[in-house]
Structure formats: C-alpha cells, structure tokens
Design an enzyme around this catalytic site. Structure first.
Site, PDB file in Angstrom:
ATOM      1  N   GLY A 137       8.806  -2.312  -5.012  1.00  0.00           N
ATOM      2  CA  GLY A 137       8.974  -2.025  -3.589  1.00  0.00           C
ATOM      3  C   GLY A 137       7.917  -1.011  -3.239  1.00  0.00           C
ATOM      4  O   GLY A 137       8.003   0.138  -3.667  1.00  0.00           O
ATOM      5  N   HIS A 138       6.879  -1.448  -2.556  1.00  0.00           N
ATOM      6  CA  HIS A 138       5.753  -0.565  -2.242  1.00  0.00           C
ATOM      7  C   HIS A 138       5.771  -0.235  -0.755  1.00  0.00           C
ATOM      8  O   HIS A 138       5.623  -1.117   0.080  1.00  0.00           O
ATOM      9  CB  HIS A 138       4.428  -1.233  -2.650  1.00  0.00           C
ATOM     10  CG  HIS A 138       4.301  -1.413  -4.141  1.00  0.00           C
ATOM     11  ND1 HIS A 138       3.212  -1.972  -4.745  1.00  0.00           N
ATOM     12  CD2 HIS A 138       5.144  -1.066  -5.154  1.00  0.00           C
ATOM     13  CE1 HIS A 138       3.400  -1.975  -6.060  1.00  0.00           C
ATOM     14  NE2 HIS A 138       4.557  -1.443  -6.326  1.00  0.00           N
ATOM     15  N   ASP A 159       7.486   3.960  -8.471  1.00  0.00           N
ATOM     16  CA  ASP A 159       7.727   4.601  -7.177  1.00  0.00           C
ATOM     17  C   ASP A 159       6.908   5.872  -6.964  1.00  0.00           C
ATOM     18  O   ASP A 159       7.337   6.793  -6.275  1.00  0.00           O
ATOM     19  CB  ASP A 159       9.231   4.925  -6.993  1.00  0.00           C
ATOM     20  CG  ASP A 159      10.083   3.681  -7.104  1.00  0.00           C
ATOM     21  OD1 ASP A 159       9.606   2.602  -6.727  1.00  0.00           O
ATOM     22  OD2 ASP A 159      11.228   3.792  -7.579  1.00  0.00           O
ATOM     23  N   LYS A 207       2.338   4.100  -4.916  1.00  0.00           N
ATOM     24  CA  LYS A 207       1.200   3.174  -5.072  1.00  0.00           C
ATOM     25  C   LYS A 207       0.876   2.446  -3.768  1.00  0.00           C
ATOM     26  O   LYS A 207      -0.283   2.317  -3.380  1.00  0.00           O
ATOM     27  CB  LYS A 207       1.509   2.148  -6.185  1.00  0.00           C
ATOM     28  CG  LYS A 207       1.720   2.792  -7.546  1.00  0.00           C
ATOM     29  CD  LYS A 207       2.159   1.781  -8.591  1.00  0.00           C
ATOM     30  CE  LYS A 207       3.548   1.235  -8.392  1.00  0.00           C
ATOM     31  NZ  LYS A 207       4.651   2.192  -8.597  1.00  0.00           N
ATOM     32  N   GLN A 245       5.430  -1.037 -10.829  1.00  0.00           N
ATOM     33  CA  GLN A 245       6.187  -0.211 -11.777  1.00  0.00           C
ATOM     34  C   GLN A 245       5.311   0.963 -12.237  1.00  0.00           C
ATOM     35  O   GLN A 245       4.428   1.371 -11.506  1.00  0.00           O
ATOM     36  CB  GLN A 245       6.684  -1.046 -12.973  1.00  0.00           C
ATOM     37  CG  GLN A 245       7.802  -2.035 -12.615  1.00  0.00           C
ATOM     38  CD  GLN A 245       7.313  -3.304 -11.958  1.00  0.00           C
ATOM     39  OE1 GLN A 245       6.460  -4.005 -12.472  1.00  0.00           O
ATOM     40  NE2 GLN A 245       7.865  -3.629 -10.803  1.00  0.00           N
TER      41      GLN A 245
HETATM   42  P1  GDP Z   1       5.542   2.694  -4.953  1.00  0.00           P
HETATM   43  O1  GDP Z   1       6.542   1.753  -5.527  1.00  0.00           O
HETATM   44  O2  GDP Z   1       4.745   3.384  -6.001  1.00  0.00           O
HETATM   45  O3  GDP Z   1       4.671   2.063  -3.913  1.00  0.00           O
HETATM   46  O4  GDP Z   1       6.382   3.833  -4.233  1.00  0.00           O
HETATM   47  P2  GDP Z   1       7.662   3.617  -3.263  1.00  0.00           P
HETATM   48  O5  GDP Z   1       7.192   3.110  -1.970  1.00  0.00           O
HETATM   49  O6  GDP Z   1       8.724   2.853  -3.964  1.00  0.00           O
HETATM   50  O7  GDP Z   1       8.218   5.093  -3.191  1.00  0.00           O
HETATM   51  C1  GDP Z   1       7.453   6.145  -2.708  1.00  0.00           C
HETATM   52  C2  GDP Z   1       8.192   6.769  -1.524  1.00  0.00           C
HETATM   53  O8  GDP Z   1       7.614   8.024  -1.223  1.00  0.00           O
HETATM   54  C3  GDP Z   1       8.067   5.947  -0.259  1.00  0.00           C
HETATM   55  O9  GDP Z   1       9.226   6.103   0.513  1.00  0.00           O
HETATM   56  C4  GDP Z   1       6.852   6.576   0.433  1.00  0.00           C
HETATM   57  O10 GDP Z   1       6.885   6.381   1.835  1.00  0.00           O
HETATM   58  C5  GDP Z   1       7.040   8.005   0.080  1.00  0.00           C
HETATM   59  N1  GDP Z   1       5.805   8.804  -0.055  1.00  0.00           N
HETATM   60  C6  GDP Z   1       4.610   8.435  -0.546  1.00  0.00           C
HETATM   61  N2  GDP Z   1       3.766   9.497  -0.595  1.00  0.00           N
HETATM   62  C7  GDP Z   1       4.471  10.561  -0.141  1.00  0.00           C
HETATM   63  C8  GDP Z   1       4.173  11.945   0.009  1.00  0.00           C
HETATM   64  O11 GDP Z   1       3.095  12.434  -0.302  1.00  0.00           O
HETATM   65  N3  GDP Z   1       5.179  12.740   0.516  1.00  0.00           N
HETATM   66  C9  GDP Z   1       6.402  12.256   0.853  1.00  0.00           C
HETATM   67  N4  GDP Z   1       7.318  13.104   1.328  1.00  0.00           N
HETATM   68  N5  GDP Z   1       6.715  10.949   0.712  1.00  0.00           N
HETATM   69  C10 GDP Z   1       5.775  10.121   0.202  1.00  0.00           C
HETATM   70  P1  IMO Z   2       7.570  -0.111  -8.145  1.00  0.00           P
HETATM   71  O1  IMO Z   2       6.421  -1.083  -8.231  1.00  0.00           O
HETATM   72  C1  IMO Z   2      10.868   1.895 -10.164  1.00  0.00           C
HETATM   73  C2  IMO Z   2      12.965  -0.360 -13.261  1.00  0.00           C
HETATM   74  C3  IMO Z   2      14.407  -0.756 -12.989  1.00  0.00           C
HETATM   75  C4  IMO Z   2      14.961  -0.790 -14.397  1.00  0.00           C
HETATM   76  C5  IMO Z   2      13.782  -1.339 -15.217  1.00  0.00           C
HETATM   77  C6  IMO Z   2      13.848  -2.840 -15.463  1.00  0.00           C
HETATM   78  O2  IMO Z   2       8.193  -0.071  -6.810  1.00  0.00           O
HETATM   79  O3  IMO Z   2       7.170   1.226  -8.660  1.00  0.00           O
HETATM   80  P2  IMO Z   2      13.525  -5.020 -13.980  1.00  0.00           P
HETATM   81  O4  IMO Z   2      14.053  -5.379 -12.627  1.00  0.00           O
HETATM   82  O5  IMO Z   2      12.052  -4.985 -14.060  1.00  0.00           O
HETATM   83  O6  IMO Z   2      14.172  -5.824 -15.063  1.00  0.00           O
HETATM   84  O7  IMO Z   2      14.051  -3.504 -14.234  1.00  0.00           O
HETATM   85  O8  IMO Z   2      12.628  -1.032 -14.473  1.00  0.00           O
HETATM   86  N1  IMO Z   2      11.998  -0.793 -12.228  1.00  0.00           N
HETATM   87  C7  IMO Z   2      11.434   0.028 -11.349  1.00  0.00           C
HETATM   88  N2  IMO Z   2      11.631   1.347 -11.123  1.00  0.00           N
HETATM   89  N3  IMO Z   2       9.928   1.227  -9.457  1.00  0.00           N
HETATM   90  C8  IMO Z   2       9.710  -0.085  -9.687  1.00  0.00           C
HETATM   91  O9  IMO Z   2       8.690  -0.751  -9.098  1.00  0.00           O
HETATM   92  C9  IMO Z   2      10.500  -0.749 -10.639  1.00  0.00           C
HETATM   93  N4  IMO Z   2      10.557  -2.025 -11.101  1.00  0.00           N
HETATM   94  C10 IMO Z   2      11.474  -2.031 -12.082  1.00  0.00           C
HETATM   95  O10 IMO Z   2      15.047   0.189 -12.182  1.00  0.00           O
HETATM   96  O11 IMO Z   2      15.213   0.513 -14.833  1.00  0.00           O
HETATM   97 MG    MG Z   3       8.602   1.366  -5.424  1.00  0.00          MG
END
Ligand code: GDP
Ligand code: IMO
Ligand code: MG
Length: 423
Positions: free
Chosen positions: A40-41, A13, A16, A224
């Site tokens: 979840g991107h 998270d 990415k 991840q």
């Molecule tokens: P990913 O899994 O690495 O793609 O990241 P996620 O989408 O799960 O989580 C990142 C969260 O931070 C999302 O809700 C983005 O919209 C948000 N986000 C990304 N970059 C920034 C930033 O620079 N500032 C803030 N406030 N939010 C951000």
């Molecule tokens: P993105 O791509 C954050 C964590 C879960 C759990 C562990 C194992 O959005 O960054 P799994 O479902 O793979 O068996 O879970 O890994 N986890 C993540 N945490 N971002 C993710 O993906 C994750 N994918 C799995 O919360 O601790």
């Molecule tokens: Mg994510």
C-alpha cells in the site's frame, strides 16, 4: 542508460510511494519488480491522498511510463478496483501502464489458501495481509502458476480450472473454518480478467533493455522492506519475494551491471505490521505517541503498526545487502516533542555486543543497546530547507550517517509531495 532502485530498508511502509512520486519527474519509466497487492503505497499532493497497491507510484506524472514487472503478482480483482479509483484523475492508463506477460496471477483460491494457511498456524501465524501472496509465489516456484500471458491462450479457462480444483483439495486438507462462495469469487475474477485484457501486455525485460539502449531513465520501485525479504528478512515472518536490490534484477530482467544508484528509505523510527521479532519495539507511552502522531495504521489492512526506536543494527544490515548509495529519512516530523530519543547501535547477543544482525533476534536472544540523543520541540512540517532544521535533528541525522557510512540525501517532514527537504 542505467537503472536506479528505490527500496524500503525496514519492515515496509517507509514512505516509498511518496518518494517515488517525488522522484518521477526525473525518470522516463517507473517499474515495480516484486510483491503485489500486499503493498500500500501512499501519495499525497494537491490535497489528495491516494493509496496504490500494484500500480507503480509514477502513474500521476504525465510523461512517465509505468511498468508492472515479471516479479510482481497481480490480483485482477484488486487491480481493476485500483483502476476504478484512478478514473477521476483522467489518466490515459492504456498509454501509460504496461504489464509483463510473465507476471503471475493471484487466483481467488490463492487468497483462500492464504487464509486457510494462516488459520491453521494459530498463534504462529505470519500476520499476512491475506492477499494470496504466499500461495501465488509458491505456485510460481513450484511451476504450477498461471501468468498474465496465459490470458491470451485459448485454453486459459481450462488451465484456471485445473489449478483452482487442485487448490480446492488443498483448502479441504487444511480442515479449517472458511466461509466462501467460490462461484461468486470466480465470476468476479473473470469479469476483472476481461478488464485487464484492455491493457497492453509486454515482454517487460525486452521493453526495459530497449529503453535503456535508447537512453531512457528507469526507477525501480520496491515494495515491502528489506527485513521482509524471503532470504534476508526475519524468516518465517517475511513476505514471499526478494524485496532487496537483487530482486529488481530478477523481477525486471535487468542485469546487475545496469544498476546505478540504490536509494534506501527508512523512517526516523521503526514500525512493523504483522507478527515477528522487533528488538526495539516500544510498549509504553513513547510507542503510543509515535503511532498516534505518525498515524501508524496499515494502508492496506488498517491494522495498527507496532512502533519502536530506530534500529541501526537492522539498518546497517539492509544497507549492506542492498548496496545503498543514498539514504532518505522519512517522518522526522513525528519525533518532534520527544525530550530524549533513543537509537539502537548494537545488540547484546550471547553475552557479547554485536552490531551485526544475528540469526536469532527474538526477545530471548537479543537485548538492544541504545545511545540517547537530545530531542527537539519545533514543528518541522512547514520547513523547506535543511538549514531551517533544529540543531538536535541535524545531530540525529549526522549520527546516523556516520554509523551507516552513507549520506542522507533527503529528509521528509510530512506526507505531502512538497514536504520533502533535499540536503
Ligand atoms: P510505503 O508502503 O513505503 O509507500 O508507505 P505507506 O504509504 O504504507 O506508509 C507511509 C505513511 O506515512 C503514509 O501514510 C504516508 O502518507 C506517510 N508519510 C510519508 N512520509 C511522511 C513524512 O515525512 N511525515 C509524515 N508525518 N508522514 C509521512
Ligand atoms: P509496503 O509495500 C508492511 C507484511 C505483512 C506480514 C508479512 C507477510 O506497503 O511497504 P504477506 O501478505 O506478504 O504474506 O505478509 O509481510 N507486509 C507488509 N508490511 N508493508 C508492506 O508493503 C507489506 N507487505 C507485506 O504484514 O507481516
Ligand atoms: Mg505501505
């Protein structure tokens, strides 16, 4: 041409999805190489917020092709829902999204096995997203799995039945309370398989190597984060794939000498969702502020993310394992308003200080050692150039660069595509 990699350096998270979307205009092909719908991107642009699970984050760009590589595990049911969510954007999915025949399928019983396994672990549970990731990769390495290419075989249904029946007896073995209607889940699964068949299945290793010979540019999108890597993460509280740079080679069929840049993404602080050690975790008002301002709730499960200070010991380790060539710092805007910021530069471990990530990082084994940095008050979200950033933030950035010995090339100051400062 070569391949660039984009990877999360923490526990996922990091942002990415946002960065892949920002970078896509520079690449012909965006390819996911591991993970599955546990990811979840999030992408934000033109007032739209969209969360992708299995589909690469380049899908919104007209000129790029998106590939789901052999290292990914696909749940047809989740995948079809993802496609439905994209319908309103009028994307020509069939010409822009290809799936590797060698990617493994997540069966409904894999999801049930995930739930049964977690329930049986009680307090020791991983905190899995329960998407069937672990059981599917177990079947892959156990040589029992079913792959996308098998859908094209005449005996696909028989293969499915044999594996699902085996899973059924494993679920019974766990002897935990689990309510489900398998017939209903299977109807949903086979309906989704029919939808999946409308897409093009490819031998992605062949496709990508040919594309490279033709001079095409490729960006591999990690899911991840490095600390969730099956080998190098905080085992057993990890996911079941190699999230680090090597995973891109095995997950796409690309040779290591074809990899050029490795972009490492990290948040200006640290978060983690699910169980497992987290040395710099905060349980006070500062952590609550990060969670609130950073809106730290899982994009897939909605679970609250645990928050803490930036951990350079863990980051250094991730930089090393991945061979990071450039760093992207995300969510700097969330730290505006803190009088003092802390950065962990070492751990107290067995009576000594170390800046190397030791085997055991549970609270009873390590105590983080912090340096303090002066915070800044300014709202960063409207800033567009590096020069505009407050002096204290520049010092924070330059300190990290010195410690990690890698330049920070991008500073993200908000979730939108446009809130991205190139340094
Ligand atoms: P990913 O899994 O690495 O793609 O990241 P996620 O989408 O799960 O989580 C990142 C969260 O931070 C999302 O809700 C983005 O919209 C948000 N986000 C990304 N970059 C920034 C930033 O620079 N500032 C803030 N406030 N939010 C951000
Ligand atoms: P993105 O791509 C954050 C964590 C879960 C759990 C562990 C194992 O959005 O960054 P799994 O479902 O793979 O068996 O879970 O890994 N986890 C993540 N945490 N971002 C993710 O993906 C994750 N994918 C799995 O919360 O601790
Ligand atoms: Mg994510």
């Amino acid at each position: 041409m070569t391949v660039d990699l984009l990877l999360g350096l923490q526990w996922g998270d990091e942002g990415k999805g946002k960065i892949v979307d920002v970078l896509t205009s520079k690449y012909d092909i965006i390819a996911r190489f591991q993970g599955g719908p546990n990811a979840g991107h999030t992408l934000e642009f033109d007032g739209i917020k969209h969360v992708l699970r299995t589909i690469p984050s380049g899908i919104f760009h007209e000129k790029s092709v998106n590939i789901i590589g052999n290292g990914v595990v696909i749940d047809p049911v989740v995948f079809v829902k993802e496609l439905e969510g994209l319908e309103k954007f009028n994307i020509d999915i069939v010409s822009r999204l290809f799936i590797s025949r060698k990617a493994h399928l997540i069966l409904p019983t894999h999801r049930l096995l995930d739930a049964a396994s977690e329930a049986s672990k009680g307090k020791a549970k991983i905190g899995s997203t329960l998407k069937g990731i672990g059981p599917t990769y177990m079947d892959k390495t156990g040589r029992n799995g079913i792959r996308v290419g098998d859908i094209e075989l005449v005996d696909f249904k028989e293969r499915y039945r044999a594996l699902a029946d085996k899973h059924q007896s494993m679920i019974d073995f766990y002897n935990v309370d689990l309510e489900y209607d398998l017939a209903e889940l299977e109807t949903e699964f086979f309906t989704a398989i029919e939808e999946l068949k409308k897409l093009t299945f490819i031998d992605s290793e062949e496709y990508l190597n040919k594309a490279m010979k033709e001079g095409k540019t490729i960006l591999a999108e990690g899911a991840q984060g490095s600390l969730l890597d099956i080998d190098f993460g905080t085992y057993p509280f990890v996911t079941s794939s190699n999230t680090t740079a090597a995973g891109a080679c095995t997950g796409l069929g690309i040779a290591p000498n074809k990899v050029k840049d490795v972009f490492g993404i990290f948040k200006a602080y640290t978060t983690r969702v699910g169980s497992g050690p987290f040395p710099t975790e905060l349980f006070d008002e500062d952590g609550a502020t990060m969670a609130r301002v950073g809106n730290e709730f899982g994009s897939v499960t909605g679970r609250a993310r645990r928050c803490g200070w930036l951990d350079l010991v863990a980051l250094k380790y991730a930089v090393q394992v991945n061979g990071v060539t450039a760093l992207y710092m995300m969510k700097g805007d969330v730290l505006s308003g803190f009088d003092t910021l802390k950065i962990c530069t070492a751990y107290e471990y067995k009576g000594k200080q170390t800046d190397y990530l030791p085997y055991n990082i549970e609270p009873e084994n390590v105590t983080p050692v912090f340096v303090e940095k002066k915070g800044w008050a300014a709202d960063l979200t409207g800033m567009t150039t590096y020069d505009q950033l407050p002096a204290e933030l520049k010092e924070y950035i330059e300190f990290i660069e010195r410690e990690l010995e890698v330049p920070i090339k991008v500073v993200s100051v908000g979730p939108d595509r446009t809130q991205t400062i190139m340094k």
